[in-house]
Design an enzyme around this catalytic site. Structure first.
Site, PDB file in Angstrom:
ATOM      1  N   ASP A 327       0.839  -1.212   0.000  1.00  0.00           N
ATOM      2  CA  ASP A 327       0.000   0.000   0.000  1.00  0.00           C
ATOM      3  C   ASP A 327       0.867   1.253   0.000  1.00  0.00           C
ATOM      4  O   ASP A 327       2.060   1.228  -0.341  1.00  0.00           O
ATOM      5  CB  ASP A 327      -0.973  -0.072   1.199  1.00  0.00           C
ATOM      6  CG  ASP A 327      -2.291   0.636   0.940  1.00  0.00           C
ATOM      7  OD1 ASP A 327      -2.323   1.875   1.067  1.00  0.00           O
ATOM      8  OD2 ASP A 327      -3.277  -0.044   0.592  1.00  0.00           O
ATOM      9  N   ARG A 404      -6.374  16.204   2.822  1.00  0.00           N
ATOM     10  CA  ARG A 404      -5.300  15.304   3.245  1.00  0.00           C
ATOM     11  C   ARG A 404      -3.927  15.859   2.798  1.00  0.00           C
ATOM     12  O   ARG A 404      -3.086  15.132   2.301  1.00  0.00           O
ATOM     13  CB  ARG A 404      -5.514  13.902   2.651  1.00  0.00           C
ATOM     14  CG  ARG A 404      -4.933  12.799   3.519  1.00  0.00           C
ATOM     15  CD  ARG A 404      -4.920  11.463   2.797  1.00  0.00           C
ATOM     16  NE  ARG A 404      -4.524  10.410   3.703  1.00  0.00           N
ATOM     17  CZ  ARG A 404      -4.056   9.238   3.329  1.00  0.00           C
ATOM     18  NH1 ARG A 404      -3.919   8.952   2.061  1.00  0.00           N
ATOM     19  NH2 ARG A 404      -3.719   8.339   4.212  1.00  0.00           N
ATOM     20  N   ASP A 439      -6.084   4.559  -5.797  1.00  0.00           N
ATOM     21  CA  ASP A 439      -6.758   5.333  -4.751  1.00  0.00           C
ATOM     22  C   ASP A 439      -7.039   6.766  -5.205  1.00  0.00           C
ATOM     23  O   ASP A 439      -6.496   7.238  -6.224  1.00  0.00           O
ATOM     24  CB  ASP A 439      -5.865   5.336  -3.496  1.00  0.00           C
ATOM     25  CG  ASP A 439      -6.665   5.332  -2.202  1.00  0.00           C
ATOM     26  OD1 ASP A 439      -7.819   5.772  -2.221  1.00  0.00           O
ATOM     27  OD2 ASP A 439      -6.116   4.893  -1.171  1.00  0.00           O
ATOM     28  N   ASN A 441      -7.964  10.201  -2.739  1.00  0.00           N
ATOM     29  CA  ASN A 441      -8.251  10.473  -1.334  1.00  0.00           C
ATOM     30  C   ASN A 441      -8.765  11.855  -0.974  1.00  0.00           C
ATOM     31  O   ASN A 441      -8.591  12.301   0.168  1.00  0.00           O
ATOM     32  CB  ASN A 441      -7.001  10.169  -0.505  1.00  0.00           C
ATOM     33  CG  ASN A 441      -6.951   8.695  -0.117  1.00  0.00           C
ATOM     34  OD1 ASN A 441      -7.925   8.151   0.359  1.00  0.00           O
ATOM     35  ND2 ASN A 441      -5.821   8.057  -0.363  1.00  0.00           N
ATOM     36  N   CYS A 487     -10.449   2.485  -5.385  1.00  0.00           N
ATOM     37  CA  CYS A 487     -10.500   2.892  -3.986  1.00  0.00           C
ATOM     38  C   CYS A 487     -10.561   4.410  -3.987  1.00  0.00           C
ATOM     39  O   CYS A 487     -10.032   5.062  -4.883  1.00  0.00           O
ATOM     40  CB  CYS A 487      -9.236   2.418  -3.258  1.00  0.00           C
ATOM     41  SG  CYS A 487      -9.177   2.902  -1.520  1.00  0.00           S
ATOM     42  N   GLY A 490     -11.565   4.625   0.780  1.00  0.00           N
ATOM     43  CA  GLY A 490     -12.660   3.673   0.918  1.00  0.00           C
ATOM     44  C   GLY A 490     -13.650   3.902  -0.210  1.00  0.00           C
ATOM     45  O   GLY A 490     -13.293   3.884  -1.376  1.00  0.00           O
ATOM     46  N   ASP A 509     -13.098   2.356   4.278  1.00  0.00           N
ATOM     47  CA  ASP A 509     -11.938   2.299   5.172  1.00  0.00           C
ATOM     48  C   ASP A 509     -12.329   1.716   6.523  1.00  0.00           C
ATOM     49  O   ASP A 509     -11.465   1.486   7.371  1.00  0.00           O
ATOM     50  CB  ASP A 509     -11.340   3.699   5.369  1.00  0.00           C
ATOM     51  CG  ASP A 509     -10.375   4.054   4.253  1.00  0.00           C
ATOM     52  OD1 ASP A 509     -10.027   3.156   3.464  1.00  0.00           O
ATOM     53  OD2 ASP A 509      -9.975   5.231   4.165  1.00  0.00           O
TER      54      ASP A 509
END
Ligand code: GLA
Length: 691
Positions: A327, A404, A439, A441, A487, A490, A509
């Site tokens: 990851d 983030r 992903d 995010n 993703c 999540g 998540d």
């Protein structure tokens, strides 16, 4: 649009109710009655006072329109909207062309049907048929109308770590709108709605589903007028939307998948599951056995080195897990979420010998290797940002909105997409990678691109999504053997548009088993189990602090594409034995998860228990998993009715040895074992053939 009717009834209906399609409405004294007529495409400022489906504005400022039937044709197969995910297969498509004398707009509504599916695919092509540029200010994908006032609206609301909770509300008069303005389909509201006729439930009653095959900002509106007709429509969110259409140019809307069920939400979900598996997901992966993965995120977060990863790999291999997924944190300088995104080059200080060392370790243990990327993002503290600060979405001279600590890349620009394709492809080309976790995010903000003209910003949000789809298409089609897991923190982007490229998606998540019963239950309303990536995580759980037995975590995670999200090397011998048994057991039911029919037997939002069953299409096998989600003394019904098996077949439940008919299982059920809170059970059910 509803249950199947005869051709003569259809002709009768068209004569009595279908007036809105008929040109004789134009120009006579009943013009304003058009407000009450059912329409397949609502229009603006010409007597229909409900919200329109399509709005255009000509160079002279006029926005009036009244689209009327001009012609139609029926062709084999599907329509493929340019640059958008879509139904890959379908029997026949009806194209209805609408025109009027003054808006300069021509609209082709299309409808794809298939004999073996109750899903109707809709979309439209909106064309500037005039000689000067038009502004397209609203371009929804579908509009349909229903009579009677007794519809309830089911939506899937949520949040990060609590995605897709079904919420059922009455539909009062006026407009009810569900939407996302986040540039992603969103954690908060899924691009899906269902209408339930009063009294409809999981097992019976009439339901209509409306699902967008789209992953960006979207809206679905339900408008109940004062004579209780309901117009439901949806598509790309029209807030701030404005698309320039030059003379002769066309706009393709995203598609919508509509579905009708006369047997409750359960049947609606099974229809959608088949539709997505058979017609949306990448054919090479839709029905192929998914690897059982171990992912190191919750095991190590950013703090890993060769030794820690090797320990996880070595133990996982012994237990039958087939793929190790590395990851976040393997690239650039990335020891926290404050830096490194965009620098897709392995950090050899952290991983001695680079990715090759980890891949070699996997291979030596007979395992495959997967890798995490977040390709649409850039950290301000990254080499990519230092070289190309303009690649980030940000209006010059302003402070952008951070999420983030990161910014989104401006995917409306081809050179930015090319740069991402090159960087990601290089890693995939140079390493033996069989799995990618992609992903995303944060949400999109600062909807602005330096590359668009000042009057073109209304195109930005949809152009971002078209750019993202272009990235997905270029990378996934160049590496057909790689399984791509979607993703977005999540489940921020869990929708049919994403499933076109990513056959499964990290569902949330939140991998706490009890929370997952609810998240997976809601998600299954319109997505197949195989689309849900479901992992066993450590206890106490990192999100909820809850402790749940290993068996229960395994049972809940077995109802999807299963895997592990914990440090396998730190498990006790007893837990390792459990993993081994779970992996073996899952392999026996993997085909059911991929291709079976889901029956939701107990709703974890109600009462004290959760239970789902997957049945093979020929109804000879089934797998049942359940858990007690909370202990409610003396408030539990003592039996669990098993719907979904063949009433004329006899079955054996392997775990209990019971032999009983499908009929009795449905009518009387089985005693719900005396489970304590969070305890679970799994049953394997098989037909006993008559001698
Ligand atoms: C998101 C994902 C997690 C993990 C982290 C890594 O939150 O949903 O599974 O990959 O990012 O930063």
């Amino acid at each position: 649009y509803g249950s199947k009717i005869s051709e003569s009834d259809a002709v009768w209906l068209a004569g009595r109710i279908g007036k809105a399609y008929q040109p004789d409405c134009e120009g006579n004294n009943t013009d304003l009655d058009i407000d009450n007529m059912p329409s397949e495409c609502g229009f603006a400022y010409r007597g229909d006072f409900r919200e329109p489906t399509v709005v255009t504005e000509r160079a002279d400022g006029a926005s009036m329109s009244r689209y009327l039937y001009a012609s139609h044709k029926i062709s084999e197969g599907v329509f493929e909207p340019a640059g958008l995910p879509h139904a890959r297969r379908g029997d026949k498509t009806l194209y209805v062309t609408l025109r009027d004398g003054f808006s300069d707009t021509e609209i082709v509504l299309y409808y794809t049907v298939s004999d073996d599916s109750d899903v109707l695919v809709r979309g439209s092509v909106i064309k500037n048929a005039g000689k000067t540029a038009l502004k397209l200010k609203k371009a929804f994908s579908f509009c349909t109308e229903l009579f009677a006032a007794d519809w309830k609206l089911l939506k899937l609301e949520g949040n990060w770590v609590a995605e897709r909770s079904p919420e059922i509300t009455d539909l009062g008069h006026g407009v009810t709108k569900i939407q996302s303005l986040r540039g992603a389909s969103s954690h908060q509201m899924n691009p899906f709605a269902a209408l339930l006729r009063d009294g409809a439930d999981e097992f019976s009653g009439e339901c209509y589903g409306f699902q967008l095959i789209y992953s960006g900002s979207w809206a679905i509106t339900a408008e109940r007028n004062n004579i209780n007709q309901l117009r439901i429509q949806g598509g790309v969110n029209d807030f701030g939307f404005c698309w320039k259409l030059g003379a002769g140019e066309s706009f393709h809307t995203p598609q919508a998948a509509l579905c009708y069920s006369s047997e409750g939400m359960g049947k609606l979900s099974r229809e959608y599951a088949d539709f997505i598996r058979e017609r949306i997901m990448p054919p090479a992966h839709a029905f192929s056995t998914r690897p059982i993965v171990v992912n190191n995120w919750e095991a190590t977060y950013f703090d890993f080195n060769n030794e820690k990863l090797f320990a996880i790999i070595d133990e996982s291999a012994k237990l039958g897990i087939d793929t190790f997924v590395l990851d976040d944190g393997w690239f650039g300088v990335r020891d926290s979420d404050r830096s490194g995104l965009g620098d897709w080059v392995v950090n050899e200080k952290k991983l001695k010998g680079g990715l090759k060392a980890v891949i070699d370790r996997c291979k030596s243990k007979g395992m495959k290797f997967g890798l995490w990327f977040e390709p649409e993002m850039i950290s301000p503290d990254s080499d990519l940002y230092r070289a190309h600060p303009d690649y980030a979405i940000c209006k010059k001279g302003t402070t952008p909105v951070y999420g983030r600590h990161q910014l989104c890349l401006d995917l409306t620009r081809k050179e930015v997409r090319d740069c991402v394709v090159e960087a990601v492809s290089k890693v995939l080309r140079e390493n033996e990678i069989s799995y990618v976790k992609w992903d995303y995010n944060r949400d999109l903000a600062d909807m602005y691109s330096e590359s668009l003209p000042a009057d073109g910003m209304g195109e930005f949000t949809h152009r971002y999504m078209l750019g993202a789809y272009d990235l997905f298409e270029r990378i996934t089609s160049a590496f057909l053997n790689i399984l791509f897991e979607g993703c977005a923190g999540g489940g921020r982007r869990f929708d049919a548009g994403m499933l076109y490229y990513f056959p499964h998606i990290w569902t949330s998540d939140n991998a706490d088993a009890v929370e997952r019963t609810r998240i997976q239950y809601g998600t299954s309303y319109c997505y197949p189990l195989s689309a849900m990536s479901c992992h066993v995580s450590v206890c106490p759980n990192h999100q909820t602090g809850r402790t749940v037995s290993f068996d229960t975590r395994g049972a809940v995670a077995s109802l999807g594409s299963t895997g592990y999200e914990l440090d396998i090397s730190k498990l006790s011998e007893q837990e390792k034995q459990k993993v081994k048994e779970q992996v073996e057991s899952y392999k026996k039911i993997a085909d059911l998860v991929l291709g079976g029919d889901l029956y939701r037997l107990c709703d974890p939002f109600e009462g004290d228990r959760f239970c789902e069953m997957i049945v093979s299409k020929d109804k000879t096998r089934a797998y049942l998993a359940g858990t007690r989600t909370k202990y409610l003394p003396r408030r539990n019904s003592s039996h669990l009715r098993i719907y979904g098996l063949d009433e004329n077949k006899t079955y054996k439940i392997t775990e209990t040895g019971d032999v009983v008919s499908g009929k009795v299982l449905a009518a009387a059920g089985i005693p719900f074992r005396e489970l304590r809170e969070y305890e679970s059970f799994v049953y394997h059910i098989e037909e006993v053939k008559k001698k």
